[in-house]
Design a protein around this motif. Structure first.
Motif, short mmCIF file in Angstrom:
data_model
loop_
_atom_site.label_atom_id
_atom_site.label_comp_id
_atom_site.label_asym_id
_atom_site.label_seq_id
_atom_site.Cartn_x
_atom_site.Cartn_y
_atom_site.Cartn_z
N VAL A 135 0.83 -1.20 0.00
CA VAL A 135 0.00 0.00 0.00
C VAL A 135 0.87 1.25 0.00
O VAL A 135 0.62 2.21 -0.73
CB VAL A 135 -0.95 0.00 1.21
N LEU A 136 1.90 1.24 0.83
CA LEU A 136 2.80 2.40 0.87
C LEU A 136 3.52 2.59 -0.46
O LEU A 136 3.70 3.72 -0.93
CB LEU A 136 3.81 2.22 2.00
N THR A 137 3.91 1.49 -1.09
CA THR A 137 4.58 1.60 -2.39
C THR A 137 3.65 2.17 -3.45
O THR A 137 4.01 3.06 -4.23
CB THR A 137 5.10 0.22 -2.83
N ALA A 138 2.41 1.64 -3.48
CA ALA A 138 1.44 2.17 -4.45
C ALA A 138 1.13 3.64 -4.18
O ALA A 138 0.98 4.44 -5.11
CB ALA A 138 0.16 1.34 -4.39
N LEU A 139 1.06 3.99 -2.90
CA LEU A 139 0.82 5.39 -2.56
C LEU A 139 1.98 6.28 -3.01
O LEU A 139 1.78 7.39 -3.50
CB LEU A 139 0.60 5.52 -1.05
N LEU A 140 3.19 5.78 -2.85
CA LEU A 140 4.35 6.53 -3.31
C LEU A 140 4.30 6.73 -4.82
O LEU A 140 4.56 7.84 -5.32
CB LEU A 140 5.63 5.79 -2.91
N TYR A 141 3.96 5.67 -5.55
CA TYR A 141 3.89 5.80 -7.00
C TYR A 141 2.79 6.78 -7.42
O TYR A 141 2.97 7.61 -8.32
CB TYR A 141 3.63 4.43 -7.63
N ALA A 142 1.63 6.66 -6.78
CA ALA A 142 0.54 7.57 -7.12
C ALA A 142 0.89 9.01 -6.80
O ALA A 142 0.56 9.94 -7.55
CB ALA A 142 -0.74 7.15 -6.37
N THR A 143 1.58 9.23 -5.67
CA THR A 143 1.98 10.59 -5.32
C THR A 143 2.98 11.15 -6.32
O THR A 143 2.88 12.31 -6.74
CB THR A 143 2.60 10.59 -3.90
N ALA A 144 3.94 10.32 -6.71
CA ALA A 144 4.92 10.78 -7.70
C ALA A 144 4.25 11.11 -9.03
O ALA A 144 4.55 12.14 -9.66
CB ALA A 144 6.00 9.72 -7.91
N CYS A 145 3.32 10.25 -9.45
CA CYS A 145 2.63 10.50 -10.71
C CYS A 145 1.74 11.74 -10.62
O CYS A 145 1.73 12.58 -11.52
CB CYS A 145 1.79 9.27 -11.09
N GLY A 146 0.98 11.87 -9.53
CA GLY A 146 0.13 13.04 -9.38
C GLY A 146 0.92 14.33 -9.32
O GLY A 146 0.53 15.34 -9.92
N THR A 147 2.04 14.31 -8.60
CA THR A 147 2.88 15.51 -8.55
C THR A 147 3.44 15.86 -9.93
O THR A 147 3.52 17.03 -10.31
CB THR A 147 4.03 15.28 -7.56
N GLY A 148 3.83 14.83 -10.67
CA GLY A 148 4.32 15.09 -12.02
C GLY A 148 3.26 15.65 -12.94
O GLY A 148 3.53 16.57 -13.72
N LEU A 149 2.03 15.11 -12.85
CA LEU A 149 0.95 15.64 -13.67
C LEU A 149 0.63 17.08 -13.30
O LEU A 149 0.38 17.92 -14.18
CB LEU A 149 -0.30 14.76 -13.51
N LEU A 150 0.65 17.39 -12.00
CA LEU A 150 0.41 18.76 -11.58
C LEU A 150 1.52 19.69 -12.07
O LEU A 150 1.25 20.81 -12.52
CB LEU A 150 0.32 18.82 -10.05
N ALA A 151 2.76 19.21 -11.99
CA ALA A 151 3.88 20.03 -12.50
C ALA A 151 3.76 20.25 -14.00
O ALA A 151 4.04 21.35 -14.50
CB ALA A 151 5.21 19.35 -12.16
N ARG A 152 3.34 19.20 -14.72
CA ARG A 152 3.19 19.37 -16.18
C ARG A 152 2.08 20.35 -16.51
O ARG A 152 2.21 21.20 -17.40
CB ARG A 152 2.91 18.01 -16.83
N ARG A 153 0.94 20.26 -15.77
CA ARG A 153 -0.15 21.19 -16.03
C ARG A 153 0.25 22.62 -15.69
O ARG A 153 -0.07 23.56 -16.42
CB ARG A 153 -1.37 20.79 -15.20
N THR A 154 0.98 22.79 -14.58
CA THR A 154 1.46 24.13 -14.22
C THR A 154 2.42 24.66 -15.26
O THR A 154 2.37 25.84 -15.64
CB THR A 154 2.13 24.08 -12.84
N ARG A 155 3.31 23.80 -15.74
CA ARG A 155 4.26 24.23 -16.76
C ARG A 155 3.56 24.59 -18.05
O ARG A 155 3.90 25.60 -18.71
CB ARG A 155 5.29 23.11 -17.01
N ARG A 156 2.55 23.82 -18.43
CA ARG A 156 1.81 24.13 -19.65
C ARG A 156 1.03 25.43 -19.50
O ARG A 156 0.97 26.24 -20.42
CB ARG A 156 0.85 22.99 -19.98
N ALA A 157 0.43 25.64 -18.31
CA ALA A 157 -0.31 26.88 -18.10
C ALA A 157 0.63 28.08 -18.14
O ALA A 157 0.31 29.13 -18.73
CB ALA A 157 -1.04 26.84 -16.76
N ARG A 158 1.80 27.93 -17.54
CA ARG A 158 2.77 29.02 -17.58
C ARG A 158 3.26 29.26 -19.00
O ARG A 158 3.42 30.40 -19.44
CB ARG A 158 3.94 28.70 -16.66
#
Length: 800
Positions: A135-158
């Motif tokens: 569960v912790l491993t899956a949570l880590l992966y989901a957090t990394a992916c979600g943070t990356g998607l947020l960073a990509r959306r922020t970069r695209r908006a900028r």
């Protein structure tokens, strides 16, 4: 990040991993065997190299890192791959999410988590273990992916915002030149058709006056009628009606271009969408013109297709020519300078796109340009379905791979019990929270209620699954999703509070915005308080059920304090991000508004400069030509036509040279209602659809104060920004000029209303906001002085 940064993080991970193992073992005096050190080096080398190249090949880097860590985890002791197997894989997943599309990122997370789950299932089974590590491993992966998607959306908006600013800045310098070219074109048409026709007709009638005297009478009528037509045409050049579109839209220019090449015996077919006037339209026109010119030079008579598609994300311009017909001679093959392809690519770059060209399979040639669309969003290549199918197939194959030994070899071992482990329950709760987060943007209140309902189930899962690990860990995991929801809610509240300033009751001094903001704040604090209470209860129940030596009252008190601190930090972070985004958007809109004002003033000054030359030279001689023709003096009328034609040509030379007016460049006229077409054109060029409508009741000449106030009110309404299509309508009812603006929701803010009310109050008018997104101004015409004639230089002001 640059390449140095890309290498820095993998090196840091290797150093941390070396400190964990074998560093900790060496400190305790235990020397690992040489075989284990060799395996660690063989694993760390490929992992570091793959992470260093993760931006170039993110998916390949992720697969290499995961496979290397999985292979090394078998022969190495526990902890030897702890850092690389968690942080290294998370870094690779983050890079996949930032550099690839959302589908690929989510597929990688799901496939990797499923692969690890099935691998552990095939080796150990979940019933014999807590399964919290999965569960912790899956949570880590989901957090990394979600943070990356947020960073990509922020970069695209900028990036989108930066491209919009660059487009606005380019249009600021372009609008005066466009206005000058428009007037130059119109003046050329008038001189080439009307005045030349008068001179030719009068000369022919004078030459045949003795034999055919009736021609003189017809020539006089033609001269008088043409002179009045010249006056009307030049009046339209000086002050085009804002409600009418430009005579030559980008679509019409492209059609005229194709028609010109058809007259050269070129077989050209076209599919052209309407384009807004701006940098993209200019680039499309230049690309099509250059491509058709090359076809005429190198493949005369070849069948050619021109396709121009204008969409939200991109503008596609494609010119495809077939092979030249047999026997065709390319007379212009040696006329090119060799710089055409470079010019084409530079045009595409200026419009925020790319261009490719090359031969086709049929022996022809194709030029393809992908330019910016309506939203100025980055151009992304579409992914074919076959590629998506290949991705899914590879992911399924990866997930099935751990099950192959189980399917081939029949295992005789059975589970030690039938009780469901806590890990399974934790995984189900985490999956339910993930689904709720996915619905957070569409149904925020429902998603928040679901998350609050799931929070008390974590201590229940601990009790049912007989969880024996750290007691605070499961409730803390359940609290992460609620923190994300609270941060997103605080981010959205920043925008809601800004929009709550809009007053919808029609009173400029109303305080209805204050209750609206209060409602948002009360609802946000109610949700935050409920979240603190629910999670504090869940954490207290978990601790008390396990048992503790602390007094019972300290458990809920400490849990409440800790949860409140964490939830408050989440809301603070979300509110900080929302305020930062609002400030950035406000600064961007202020810059665009300033550039729009500058561009309109420069274009209006250019129009008034040319109009002054028309009024003092061409129009005066055209009026004299009409007077002489009506008096029956054909020879004198022809002379006045020649003088007007000469004055027109001299004015054209002045326009092309861009010489300043007699007062020099230090003064510029203030725009009036007649400049609304320039304002609308500039707004459309920067990405917003604006339409100007003038009814027939609006007089050609308005009182000076009303004329200036109406324009500045329209400029203020549009300067507050927005993406909605806006419509400005001017009408006269009795002795009152009415300006109605729709599609401008931000114009109802108190600061904007105050600026509008100040302009209206100076003339004794009134301001109302009758419905959301609509503003109406009434300016009285009675008592205001109407100028006897249109000013030759407008209302002057110092250069800003």
């Amino acid at each position: 990040m640059n390449r140095t940064d890309d290498r820095l993080l993998p090196v840091l991970l290797i150093c941390v991993q070396a400190a964990v193992w074998p560093g900790a073992e060496l400190v305790r005096g235990d020397v690992p065997p040489a075989s284990a050190l060799l395996v660690a080096v063989l694993v760390a080398g490929p992992v570091t190299a793959a992470l260093a190249l993760r931006r170039a090949r993110p998916v390949v880097a992720l697969m290499l890192v995961a496979a290397a860590c999985a292979l090394g985890a078998g022969p190495l002791p526990v902890g030897a791959m702890a850092v690389l197997g968690t942080a290294g894989v998370a870094l690779a997943l983050f890079t996949v999410a930032t550099e690839r599309d959302t589908f690929t990122a989510v597929l990688c997370v799901v496939a990797l988590a499923a692969w690890q789950l099935l691998q552990n299932l095939s080796l150990h089974g979940l019933s014999d273990r807590d399964g919290l590590d999965l569960v912790l491993t899956a949570l880590l992966y989901a957090t990394a992916c979600g943070t990356g998607l947020l960073a990509r959306r922020t970069r695209r908006a900028r990036g989108t915002a930066e491209r919009m600013l660059r487009r606005a800045e380019a249009e600021r310098h372009r609008l005066p030149a466009v206005e000058r070219r428009r007037m130059e074109r119109e003046l050329h048409d008038v001189s080439a058709h009307h005045l030349t026709a008068v001179v030719v007709t009068a000369g022919a009638a004078l030459g045949l006056r003795d034999r055919r005297p009736e021609l003189a009478e017809k020539a006089l009528e033609f001269a008088a009628e043409t002179g009045r037509e010249v006056t009307r045409a030049l009046g339209a050049v000086r002050a085009p009606a804002p409600s009418r579109e430009e005579p030559a839209s980008p679509e019409e220019r492209l059609r005229a271009l194709v028609a010109g090449f058809r007259r050269l015996d070129q077989r050209v077919e076209y599919e052209i969408d309407p384009l807004p006037d701006g940098v993209v339209a200019d680039a499309a026109y230049g690309i099509v013109r250059e491509a058709l010119t090359n076809v005429a030079r190198h493949a005369p008579g070849a069948a050619t297709t021109v396709r121009c598609r204008y969409g939200d994300a991109r503008t596609e311009v494609v010119v495809t020519s077939a092979a030249p017909p047999a026997g065709a001679t390319a007379h212009g093959a040696g006329l090119g300078s060799g710089r055409g392809q470079g010019f084409l690519r530079s045009r595409a770059r200026e419009a925020g796109g790319t261009l490719t060209s090359g031969p086709t399979a049929e022996g022809g040639w194709e030029v393809r340009a992908m330019l910016s669309g309506r939203s100025a969003a980055p151009v992304e290549a579409s992914v074919p379905r076959s590629y998506r199918l290949a991705q899914v197939t590879a992911a399924v194959g990866l997930c099935v791979q751990p099950l192959l030994p189980v399917l081939v070899v029949r295992s005789e071992t059975t589970s030690s019990g039938s009780q469901v482990s806590a890990g399974v329950l934790f995984a189900l709760l985490a999956a339910a929270q993930a689904v709720a987060l996915l619905w957070l943007r569409r149904a925020p209140r429902a998603a928040q209620c679901v998350l609050l309902g799931l929070a008390p189930l974590w201590p229940v899962a601990m009790a049912v699954g007989e969880y024996a690990g750290p007691v605070l860990l499961p409730p803390a995991l359940g609290m992460l999703a609620t923190c994300v929801a609270l941060a997103a809610d605080a981010d959205a509240d920043a925008y809601a509070n800004a929009n709550a300033d809009v007053d919808t009751d029609g009173d400029a001094d109303s305080d209805s915005a204050v209750p609206a903001r209060g409602r948002h704040s009360r609802r946000a604090w109610i949700i935050a308080s409920a979240a603190v209470a629910v999670h504090a209860v869940a954490m207290s129940v978990a601790v008390l059920d396990r048992g503790t030596e602390l007094p019972d009252w300290t458990v809920p008190a400490g849990a409440t304090a800790g949860v409140a601190l964490v939830m408050g930090a989440a809301r603070w972070a979300g509110a900080l991000r929302g305020r930062r985004d609002l400030a950035a958007r406000g600064a961007r809109e202020e810059r665009i508004a300033a550039w729009t004002e500058e561009a309109v003033r420069d274009a209006w000054a250019e129009r008034r400069r040319i109009a002054a030359g028309l009024e003092t030279t061409v129009l005066a001689r055209a009026a004299d030509m009409v007077a002489e023709a009506e008096a029956g003096r054909l020879g004198t009328a022809a002379d006045r036509a020649r003088e007007a034609l000469a004055a027109m040509r001299a004015l054209l030379d002045t326009v092309q040279a861009g010489e300043p007016g007699p007062n020099g460049p230090e003064l510029r006229p203030q725009p009036t209602v007649q400049a609304l077409d320039l304002l609308a054109r500039q707004c459309r060029a920067t990405g917003r659809e604006v339409e100007i409508r003038l009814t027939d009741r609006v007089p050609e000449r308005l009182p000076t104060a009303v004329d200036l106030a109406a324009y500045h009110a329209a400029e203020t309404v549009l300067a507050v920004g927005g993406e909605e299509p806006a419509v400005l309508e001017l009408d006269v009812e009795g002795d009152t000029l009415t300006l109605t603006a729709t599609g401008v929701p931000r114009a109802g803010r108190p600061a904007v209303r105050q600026r509008l009310a100040a302009r209206v109050a100076a003339l004794g008018g009134d301001l109302t906001t009758e419905e959301p997104g609509a503003v109406r101004l009434r300016l009285p015409l009675a008592g205001a002085q109407v100028p006897e004639q249109a000013p030759q230089r407008g209302h002057e002001e110092g250069a800003r």
